[in-house]
Design a protein around this motif. Structure first.
Motif, short mmCIF file in Angstrom:
data_model
loop_
_atom_site.label_atom_id
_atom_site.label_comp_id
_atom_site.label_asym_id
_atom_site.label_seq_id
_atom_site.Cartn_x
_atom_site.Cartn_y
_atom_site.Cartn_z
N THR A 1 0.83 -1.21 0.00
CA THR A 1 0.00 0.00 0.00
C THR A 1 0.87 1.26 0.00
O THR A 1 0.59 2.23 -0.72
N VAL A 2 1.93 1.23 0.81
CA VAL A 2 2.81 2.39 0.87
C VAL A 2 3.53 2.58 -0.47
O VAL A 2 3.69 3.71 -0.96
N GLU A 3 3.98 1.49 -1.07
CA GLU A 3 4.65 1.59 -2.37
C GLU A 3 3.72 2.19 -3.43
O GLU A 3 4.14 3.02 -4.23
N ARG A 4 2.48 1.75 -3.42
CA ARG A 4 1.53 2.29 -4.41
C ARG A 4 1.32 3.79 -4.20
O ARG A 4 1.25 4.56 -5.17
N ALA A 5 1.22 4.18 -2.93
CA ALA A 5 1.03 5.61 -2.66
C ALA A 5 2.25 6.43 -3.09
O ALA A 5 2.11 7.54 -3.65
N LEU A 6 3.45 5.91 -2.88
CA LEU A 6 4.65 6.64 -3.26
C LEU A 6 4.79 6.72 -4.79
O LEU A 6 5.33 7.72 -5.32
N LEU A 7 4.30 5.70 -5.48
CA LEU A 7 4.35 5.76 -6.94
C LEU A 7 3.30 6.70 -7.51
O LEU A 7 3.54 7.36 -8.54
N ALA B 1 13.37 11.31 -3.88
CA ALA B 1 12.99 11.03 -2.49
C ALA B 1 12.04 9.84 -2.40
O ALA B 1 12.18 8.97 -1.52
N ASN B 2 11.08 9.79 -3.32
CA ASN B 2 10.15 8.66 -3.31
C ASN B 2 10.85 7.34 -3.64
O ASN B 2 10.55 6.30 -3.06
N PHE B 3 11.80 7.41 -4.56
CA PHE B 3 12.53 6.19 -4.91
C PHE B 3 13.38 5.70 -3.73
O PHE B 3 13.52 4.49 -3.51
N GLU B 4 13.96 6.62 -2.98
CA GLU B 4 14.73 6.21 -1.80
C GLU B 4 13.83 5.53 -0.77
O GLU B 4 14.22 4.53 -0.16
N ARG B 5 12.65 6.06 -0.57
CA ARG B 5 11.72 5.42 0.36
C ARG B 5 11.26 4.07 -0.16
O ARG B 5 11.10 3.11 0.60
N LEU B 6 11.08 3.97 -1.48
CA LEU B 6 10.69 2.69 -2.07
C LEU B 6 11.79 1.64 -1.88
O LEU B 6 11.50 0.47 -1.62
N LEU B 7 13.04 2.08 -2.02
CA LEU B 7 14.15 1.14 -1.81
C LEU B 7 14.18 0.65 -0.37
O LEU B 7 14.43 -0.54 -0.10
N GLU C 1 2.01 9.36 -5.95
CA GLU C 1 2.15 10.75 -5.49
C GLU C 1 2.78 11.66 -6.54
O GLU C 1 2.21 12.72 -6.87
N PRO C 2 3.92 11.32 -7.14
CA PRO C 2 4.49 12.26 -8.14
C PRO C 2 3.69 12.28 -9.44
O PRO C 2 3.77 13.28 -10.18
N LEU C 3 2.96 11.22 -9.71
CA LEU C 3 2.16 11.23 -10.93
C LEU C 3 0.95 12.13 -10.80
O LEU C 3 0.50 12.76 -11.77
N ASP D 1 9.05 17.39 -9.20
CA ASP D 1 10.31 17.55 -9.90
C ASP D 1 11.20 16.34 -9.66
O ASP D 1 10.78 15.32 -9.08
N LEU D 2 12.45 16.46 -10.09
CA LEU D 2 13.38 15.35 -9.95
C LEU D 2 13.66 15.02 -8.49
O LEU D 2 13.80 13.85 -8.13
N ALA D 3 13.72 16.02 -7.63
CA ALA D 3 13.99 15.77 -6.22
C ALA D 3 12.86 14.96 -5.58
O ALA D 3 13.10 14.09 -4.73
N THR D 4 11.64 15.25 -6.02
CA THR D 4 10.50 14.49 -5.47
C THR D 4 10.58 13.03 -5.88
O THR D 4 10.37 12.12 -5.07
#
Length: 395
Positions: free
Chosen positions: A179-185, A201-207, A187-189, A195-198
Motif C-alpha cells: 500500500t505504501v509503495e503504491r502511494a509513493l508511486l 525522495a520517493n525512490f529512496e523510500r521505495l528502496l 504521489e508524483p504522478l 520535480d526530480l527531487a520528489t
C-alpha cells in the motif's frame, strides 16, 4: 457383496470357527483314546462254572430226553463301529455351523467400535476438526486408540489454527508495504509540480521499503525451513558462536550505551551451524533493540545437569508474565508499531530452531524489566572442553 465389505470380520469369523472345530475334534480324539484305554485295561470277567450234568429224565419208553443247549449272548461286548463314528462326526459338523454363526456375531460385536470410529473420521474435515470421537465405555485397547486419535485431532486443530493466524498475519505484513509503495508511486504522478527531487525522495523510500520486505521474506523462509527440521549435524561451539555474534554487534550496543557481559564455557552441541547462528543473531538483536539507554545485555553458555544452557538476558520495558508466551508467536510484538523495521518473527524463529535441535526453550520477565531467554541443548559426551572466560564490553 456383504462379505466383501467386511473382510476383517469374515477373517475373524473363520478364525473363531476354526478354533472351535479344532477344539471339538481334539476333544473327540481324547474321549476316544480314554475309552479305548479303559476297555483294554479292564480284566475279563470270569465265566461262571457250569453246574454238574444232570441226567435227563427218561421218557416212558426209557429213552433219555435231549440235553438243552445253553444260549449265547453274541451282542455283548461288540462295538458298533459304524454308528459310533457317524454320530460324533455329525455332531462336529453341526458344531462347525453353530461356530460360524456365533463367530460372525462375536466378530461384529468386537469390531463395532472400529466401524463407529471409521464413520466419524470420514465425517471430520478441516471445517469440523474440533469434533472428537469420544468413544464411551471403560478403558480398553480400542478406547485407548480412540483417545489417541482424539489427541491427534486436538494437535491438528491447534496446528491449523496457528497456520491460519500465520497466513493472516503474513498477508497483513505484506499488504502494508504494498500500500505504501503504491502511494509513493502515485504521489508524483498526481502532483503536476513534481520535480526530480520528489521522484528521487520517493525512490529512496521505495528502496527502503523493498529492503524491509526482502528481510521479511527471508525471515519467513528461515522460519519455514527451521520448522521442517535441520540439515546435517556438526559439532558447533556455542561459546565461540556467541562471542562472534556479540562482537559483530558491539558497535550498535556501544551506540545505544549498553553494557554487554558474557560468561562462556566452551561446549559443543550437534546441530546446523547456520540455524544456530541465526538463533543467536535473533536473540542478540532482540536484546539490543528492545532495551533502554544505558541498559545491560547478559549472555552465558554453561554446562549443567547434562545440558548446555544458552542464556540471553536484557533490561528494558517491563513485560507482563502472561504476555511472554505470546511474544514467541509469529508477528507478535509487545507494542505493535507500523514502521519500526521489525516484523515480530525473531523469537518465533528462535523457538522453531530450538525445537528442531531438540532443545528446551524457556523465557520469563527480567526482574529489572526486559526478558530472559534460556535454551537448553542436550549435552553430547566428549563434546566439552575445560575452562571458561568472562568478556565485558562497556558502552
Amino acid at each position: 457383496m456383504r462379505l466383501r465389505r467386511h473382510p476383517l470380520r469374515l477373517r475373524l469369523t473363520l478364525l473363531y470357527c476354526l478354533v472351535s472345530v479344532m477344539s471339538s475334534a481334539v476333544l473327540l480324539v481324547i474321549m476316544w483314546a480314554l475309552a479305548t484305554s479303559l476297555d483294554m485295561g479292564v480284566p475279563p470277567m470270569p465265566l461262571p462254572r457250569p453246574p454238574a450234568p444232570v441226567s435227563p429224565p427218561a421218557d416212558a419208553r426209557g429213552v433219555p430226553a435231549p440235553r438243552p443247549v445253553p444260549e449265547m449272548d453274541v451282542g455283548v461286548g461288540v462295538v458298533e463301529t459304524s454308528g459310533g463314528l457317524a454320530r460324533p462326526l455329525i455332531a462336529l459338523a453341526i458344531m462347525a455351523v453353530i461356530s460360524l454363526f456365533l463367530g460372525w456375531l462375536i466378530a461384529g460385536r468386537v469390531l463395532r467400535p472400529v466401524l463407529t470410529m471409521t464413520e466419524r473420521l470420514h465425517q471430520i474435515s478441516d471445517r469440523n476438526v474440533h469434533e472428537r470421537l469420544a468413544l464411551p465405555g471403560r478403558r480398553t485397547e480400542l478406547k485407548d486408540l480412540a483417545d489417541t486419535v482424539d489427541g491427534l485431532l486436538g494437535r491438528l486443530e491447534t496446528a491449523l489454527d496457528a497456520h491460519k493466524r500465520f497466513v493472516a498475519n503474513a498477508a497483513h505484513e505484506l499488504r502494508t508495504p504494498l500500500t505504501v509503495e503504491r502511494a509513493l508511486l502515485e504521489e508524483p504522478l498526481i502532483d503536476p509540480d513534481a520535480d526530480l527531487a520528489t521522484f528521487r525522495a520517493n525512490f529512496e523510500r521505495l528502496l527502503a521499503i523493498s529492503e524491509r520486505r526482502g528481510q521479511l521474506l527471508e525471515s519467513l523462509l528461515t522460519l519455514s525451513s527451521s520448522e521442517h527440521g535441520r540439515g546435517a549435524d556438526d559439532l558447533v561451539d556455542l561459546a565461540d558462536l556467541t562471542e562472534l555474534t556479540l562482537r559483530e554487534r558491539a558497535p550498535e550496543a556501544e551506540r545505544r550505551g549498553l553494557r554487554v557481559t558474557t560468561w562462556l564455557q566452551p561446549a559443543r552441541v550437534p546441530g546446523d551451524p547456520i540455524l544456530l547462528g541465526r538463533l543467536l543473531v535473533n536473540l542478540c538483536d532482540n536484546a539490543i533493540h528492545h532495551n533502554v539507554p544505558g541498559g545491560t545485555v547478559e549472555a552465558s553458555v554453561l554446562r549443567a545437569f547434562g545440558r548446555v544452557v544458552l542464556t540471553v538476558a536484557n533490561t528494558g520495558e517491563r513485560i507482563p508474565p502472561d504476555q511472554v508466551d505470546r511474544l514467541f508467536e509469529p508477528f507478535q510484538r509487545l507494542h505493535r508499531t507500523a514502521d519500526d523495521g521489525h516484523h515480530g518473527l525473531g523469537l518465533s524463529i528462535v523457538r522453531a530452531i530450538a525445537h528442531a535441535h531438540g532443545a528446551t526453550l524457556t523465557a520469563h520477565p527480567h526482574p529489572d524489566g526486559g526478558l530472559v531467554v534460556e535454551v537448553a541443548f542436550p549435552l553430547v559426551a566428549g563434546a566439552v572442553e575445560d575452562g571458561a572466560h568472562v568478556v565485558t564490553d562497556g558502552g
